[in-house]
Scaffold this motif. Structure first.
Motif, mmCIF file in Angstrom:
data_model
loop_
_atom_site.group_PDB
_atom_site.id
_atom_site.type_symbol
_atom_site.label_atom_id
_atom_site.label_comp_id
_atom_site.label_asym_id
_atom_site.label_seq_id
_atom_site.Cartn_x
_atom_site.Cartn_y
_atom_site.Cartn_z
ATOM 1 N N UNK A 66 0.819 -1.210 0.000
ATOM 2 C CA UNK A 66 0.000 0.000 0.000
ATOM 3 C C UNK A 66 0.850 1.255 0.000
ATOM 4 N N UNK A 67 1.907 1.241 0.836
ATOM 5 C CA UNK A 67 2.796 2.403 0.924
ATOM 6 C C UNK A 67 3.548 2.594 -0.391
ATOM 7 N N UNK A 68 4.133 1.501 -0.892
ATOM 8 C CA UNK A 68 4.913 1.590 -2.124
ATOM 9 C C UNK A 68 4.027 2.015 -3.291
ATOM 10 N N UNK A 69 2.820 1.458 -3.349
ATOM 11 C CA UNK A 69 1.905 1.819 -4.431
ATOM 12 C C UNK A 69 1.531 3.291 -4.361
ATOM 13 N N UNK A 70 1.196 3.780 -3.141
ATOM 14 C CA UNK A 70 0.830 5.190 -2.989
ATOM 15 C C UNK A 70 1.985 6.096 -3.387
ATOM 16 N N UNK A 71 3.194 5.766 -2.892
ATOM 17 C CA UNK A 71 4.373 6.578 -3.222
ATOM 18 C C UNK A 71 4.644 6.541 -4.722
ATOM 19 N N UNK A 72 4.519 5.350 -5.317
ATOM 20 C CA UNK A 72 4.788 5.218 -6.749
ATOM 21 C C UNK A 72 3.763 5.973 -7.579
ATOM 22 N N UNK A 73 2.494 5.907 -7.180
ATOM 23 C CA UNK A 73 1.452 6.618 -7.923
ATOM 24 C C UNK A 73 1.720 8.122 -7.901
ATOM 25 N N UNK A 74 2.174 8.629 -6.747
ATOM 26 C CA UNK A 74 2.503 10.056 -6.656
ATOM 27 C C UNK A 74 3.638 10.395 -7.616
ATOM 28 N N UNK A 75 4.699 9.589 -7.576
ATOM 29 C CA UNK A 75 5.848 9.864 -8.439
ATOM 30 C C UNK A 75 5.484 9.734 -9.913
ATOM 31 N N UNK A 76 4.743 8.697 -10.261
ATOM 32 C CA UNK A 76 4.347 8.511 -11.656
ATOM 33 C C UNK A 76 3.507 9.697 -12.124
ATOM 34 N N UNK A 77 2.581 10.146 -11.262
ATOM 35 C CA UNK A 77 1.717 11.271 -11.636
ATOM 36 C C UNK A 77 2.526 12.551 -11.819
ATOM 37 N N UNK A 78 3.455 12.808 -10.892
ATOM 38 C CA UNK A 78 4.274 14.024 -10.981
ATOM 39 C C UNK A 78 5.182 13.968 -12.203
ATOM 40 N N UNK A 79 5.836 12.820 -12.414
ATOM 41 C CA UNK A 79 6.721 12.692 -13.566
ATOM 42 C C UNK A 79 5.939 12.754 -14.878
ATOM 43 N N UNK A 80 4.719 12.204 -14.861
ATOM 44 C CA UNK A 80 3.898 12.228 -16.075
ATOM 45 C C UNK A 80 3.540 13.659 -16.467
ATOM 46 N N UNK A 81 3.465 14.558 -15.481
ATOM 47 C CA UNK A 81 3.217 15.971 -15.789
ATOM 48 C C UNK A 81 4.308 16.497 -16.713
ATOM 49 N N UNK A 82 5.545 16.101 -16.444
ATOM 50 C CA UNK A 82 6.655 16.538 -17.293
ATOM 51 C C UNK A 82 6.522 15.954 -18.700
ATOM 52 N N UNK A 120 9.764 16.142 -22.007
ATOM 53 C CA UNK A 120 8.898 14.988 -22.272
ATOM 54 C C UNK A 120 9.655 13.687 -22.050
ATOM 55 N N UNK A 121 10.871 13.637 -22.595
ATOM 56 C CA UNK A 121 11.666 12.420 -22.467
ATOM 57 C C UNK A 121 11.974 12.121 -21.004
ATOM 58 N N UNK A 122 12.330 13.144 -20.251
ATOM 59 C CA UNK A 122 12.613 12.937 -18.839
ATOM 60 C C UNK A 122 11.369 12.438 -18.108
ATOM 61 N N UNK A 123 10.219 13.075 -18.359
ATOM 62 C CA UNK A 123 8.991 12.683 -17.677
ATOM 63 C C UNK A 123 8.564 11.273 -18.004
ATOM 64 N N UNK A 124 8.588 10.920 -19.293
ATOM 65 C CA UNK A 124 8.176 9.574 -19.713
ATOM 66 C C UNK A 124 9.139 8.522 -19.155
ATOM 67 N N UNK A 125 10.441 8.795 -19.229
ATOM 68 C CA UNK A 125 11.421 7.844 -18.721
ATOM 69 C C UNK A 125 11.276 7.593 -17.233
ATOM 70 N N UNK A 126 11.150 8.666 -16.460
ATOM 71 C CA UNK A 126 11.012 8.520 -15.007
ATOM 72 C C UNK A 126 9.702 7.835 -14.637
ATOM 73 N N UNK A 127 8.597 8.256 -15.262
ATOM 74 C CA UNK A 127 7.299 7.672 -14.931
ATOM 75 C C UNK A 127 7.258 6.187 -15.260
#
Length: 759
Positions: free
Chosen positions: A656-672, A681-688
């Protein structure tokens, strides 16, 4: 008020620090606030020193900038205005064309912002078909601030265009190009920064079901970022910083700050939900999650430190800024966070969202989804390992043919920026003109006959050898014994062709002319040279940086878990997730598979700085999750569970913790990934993509399957390595119930239980 009476003889740094913070909670909270305020105040007084243009690029290009700086020659920000007939109409000899040229000359002069204005009729800056002409001038004042002063000049050129619709009148240059880039870059990062916090808060609210609990991680992350901003300003007087480093610092600070707080807070809530009093729950959280935060934080810091070894100023700035924000967030997580939890007690549940809060209570801190996933994974661990590992290797395969390059303006922005369109029109009419190579010639006596003869031969040979179509211009600075030669390269905006022209200058023309005179030095710089020198330097740095990060991460895992097996599997799994991210980047941005989904058509290359940057960031963030999950597995193993039982318990209680943390990071990186600049774009897609893969396939399938297959070998430490420092500092939690009922399809067998713990 929380009970703090259970803090007897805590073991380990994290537990001891948290014990002090809980007993002196107001001092801990006040100290943190004071740190943030003082850091901001001192940083504001010190001011941030940014990387200068002369520091940006290594190699010959950097030497050209240094020669000019040392000589006190400020390279003025040059601007060029193209006046061009549309559809083969007017020529430079027609009155209407001359009138437009005069309108441009008068308009830019009247702004009072320019100097050295040159008419194309005086300088012969006319195309071969006489349908294009260039007005050249320089911006007054500090060239590094010219972008802030160029707008009136752009307005004057736009006015000339409005009055002469039969002609194309466009401007491109150092100041106008930098302004366009800064505006696009600034708008992109402003959009990302303003979007990141609400997105993170929304996901945390869903994760915790209570407003106060959701606000704590965001508050910790942002105060850590603010404190580090002040500290970075002070440090920048020794290691210069940049806007890019500041933005990356925010990105990483938000990611790790939220992660660390999430790990700590979830464990404390889980222990209280199990019936333990507030003091005991906090002690267990400090001794377990607090320790995992310290191990994870140090690992991330080591990864970020790898960027310091590139020798590139921008990377050094990013590396130092990010490792500092991780260090501050780590300190805050193990000091002020326990104090706040002790102060808040049950009030951490204030602002409950009814439906979400009830769902959290029913889950008992375990993930039903991941429990369901683990069933087939642990029943057939070999098959799971082969399928998941094979899939990631297949995804990583395109990375073998990765092509890296410094993106050109049209690759970065497409044709949506006027300066990009202007650049191409100028380059078509005057190949290489907008972006010439620059040769800084130094000699004991720049007026000596052999030197002047060598310069004349260089100009002739540059055209004769096919590196340039001319005109090759020379400016003498006799007082400094310096001459600057500008060579428009054949190839222009085509980086491959321009680089071949540069190689002709460096490897054929210069050795046959300038290098034949004793005492003459002639490094060749310019935009094309800067790109090549940057890539060469970056390429030479990749191996030592990779080796540094991998070796130190391996040693930290080895000392923190006292297991050679876990250290090796940690490195292998993290390299696998990084490889998969590289493969996705190459497939999307180089080969164009699905590029339309992220607006990346026609890029054809990965921006040169990204692979190394992604490796360092992803390796650090992947270790973040890995340490947290494996720490929980190890804790359960120490409590007497079998390895398989410990794996189940560790994964389902941390999912639950890892999923919540990952969803936050994926969402933030996806903004890029939604921003306009292709590099962003490349940085955001790669990180997400990498974080998503890491939190699902790696942590949910490969890690449990591998650990189940290895069994007791997970805890193997050879005798010859037992001299290594012991960084475990375990403090066992109270006995826990089995993670799964006996008789479940993947419950541990009775004969699988060890006779004694070998952890």
């Amino acid at each position: 008020m929380a009970d703090t009476g259970h803090w007897d003889r805590p073991r380990g740094t994290a537990a001891r620090v948290a014990s002090w913070s809980a007993r002196h909670r107001w001092a801990a909270v006040g100290g943190w606030v004071l740190l943030v305020v003082l850091a901001l105040a001192v940083g504001s007084m010190a001011g941030r020193v940014d990387v200068a243009d002369s520091e940006q690029v290594p190699g010959e290009s950097g030497r050209v900038s240094k020669i000019l700086d040392d000589a006190g020659i400020d390279e003025a920000a040059g601007e060029t205005v193209l006046i061009q007939a549309k559809d083969g109409g007017l020529t430079a000899d027609d009155p209407a064309f001359r009138e437009a040229v005069e309108a441009v000359l008068d308009g830019v002069r009247d702004t009072g912002r320019v100097t050295a204005v040159q008419s194309p009729y005086a300088t012969k800056a006319l195309s071969a078909d006489r349908r294009s002409a260039l007005v050249r001038f320089e911006m007054r004042g500090d060239p590094e601030q010219a972008a802030d002063r160029v707008q009136p000049v752009l307005d004057a050129v736009a006015e000339a265009q409005n009055r002469h619709q039969a002609l194309r009148i466009e401007e491109f240059g150092d100041a106008s190009g930098q302004k366009a880039f800064d505006d696009a870059f600034g708008d992109d990062f402003t959009q990302a920064e303003y979007s990141a916090l609400p997105v993170a808060l929304g996901i945390l609210l869903i994760a915790f079901g209570a407003l106060v609990a959701a606000l704590l991680p965001v508050a910790l992350a942002m105060t850590a970022f603010l404190a580090t901003s002040g500290l970075v300003a002070v440090v920048s007087h020794w290691v210069h910083m940049s806007d890019t480093a500041n933005s990356v610092m925010l990105l990483v600070g938000l990611a790790v700050g939220v992660d660390y707080c999430l790990f700590y807070l979830r464990r404390e809530r889980e222990e209280r939900a199990a019936g333990r009093d507030a003091g005991t729950a906090l002690r267990i959280a400090a001794a377990t999650s607090g320790r995992a935060i310290l191990v994870s934080g140090v690992t991330v810091i080591v990864a970020m430190a790898g960027m310091l070894f590139t020798g590139i100023a921008e990377f050094k700035a990013m590396g130092l800024a990010t490792l500092m924000v991780v260090a501050v967030a780590m300190v805050g997580s193990v000091t002020v966070l326990p104090a706040l939890l002790s102060l808040l007690g049950e009030r951490v549940e204030k602002g409950r969202v009814p439906f979400l809060a009830r769902a959290k209570r029913r889950s008992n801190g375990e993930s039903r989804v991941w429990r369901a996933v683990l069933g087939p994974v642990l029943r057939r661990p070999k098959l799971s390992l082969v399928l998941a590992g094979g899939a990631l290797i297949a995804v990583a395969v395109p990375a073998v043919g990765m092509n890296t390059a410094n993106l050109t303006l049209d690759q970065e922005f497409g044709d949506r920026l006027p300066v990009v369109v202007a650049y191409h029109h100028i380059d078509e009419a005057f190949p290489g003109g907008p972006d010439p190579a620059r040769v800084a010639v130094t000699a004991d006596d720049i007026d000596a006959a052999p030197v002047r003869d060598a310069i004349a031969r260089f100009r002739t040979e540059a055209v004769a050898k096919g590196a340039s179509k001319g005109p090759v211009e020379v400016t003498f600075h006799r007082k400094q014994n310096l001459a600057v030669i500008e060579v428009p390269l054949i190839g222009g905006s085509d980086e491959g062709k321009a680089e071949r022209s540069l190689n002709v200058l460096r490897n054929e023309v210069r050795p046959a002319t300038l290098d034949t005179v004793d005492g003459v030095a002639a490094p060749i710089g310019g935009s094309t040279a800067s790109s090549k020198d940057f890539n060469d330097k970056l390429g030479s740095a990749i191996t030592p940086v990779f080796a540094f990060v991998v070796v130190f991460a391996f040693l930290l895992m080895l000392m923190s878990f006292r297991s050679l097996t876990i250290a090796v599997t940690s490195i292998v799994l993290n390299l696998l997730s990084v490889g998969a991210a590289y493969g996705i980047l190459t497939a999307v941005f180089q080969h164009g598979w699905g590029a339309g989904l992220v607006g990346a058509e026609g890029v054809g290359a990965i921006v040169s700085w990204l692979p190394l940057f992604l490796f360092v960031i992803l390796f650090g963030l992947s270790m973040d999750y890995h340490v947290f999950v494996v720490s929980r597995i190890r804790e359960a193993r120490l409590a007497g569970r079998t390895t398989k039982d410990a794996v189940v318990h560790g994964v389902v209680t941390t999912a639950g913790v890892v999923t919540s943390a990952a969803v936050i990071m994926v969402a933030v990186f996806a903004i890029f990934g939604t921003l306009s600049m292709q590099s962003m774009k490349q940085m955001g897609v790669g990180l997400a993509a990498a974080v998503l893969i890491d939190a699902t396939v790696i942590r949910g399938v490969l890690l449990p399957a591998a650990m189940t297959l290895l069994g007791e070998r997970n805890w193997y430490l050879p005798k010859w390595l037992r001299w290594l420092p012991d960084l475990t500092h375990d403090e066992p939690a109270p006995p826990q119930r089995p993670a799964v009922p006996v008789g479940a399809p993947w419950a541990p067998d009775a004969d699988d239980r060890p006779r004694h713990a070998r952890v």
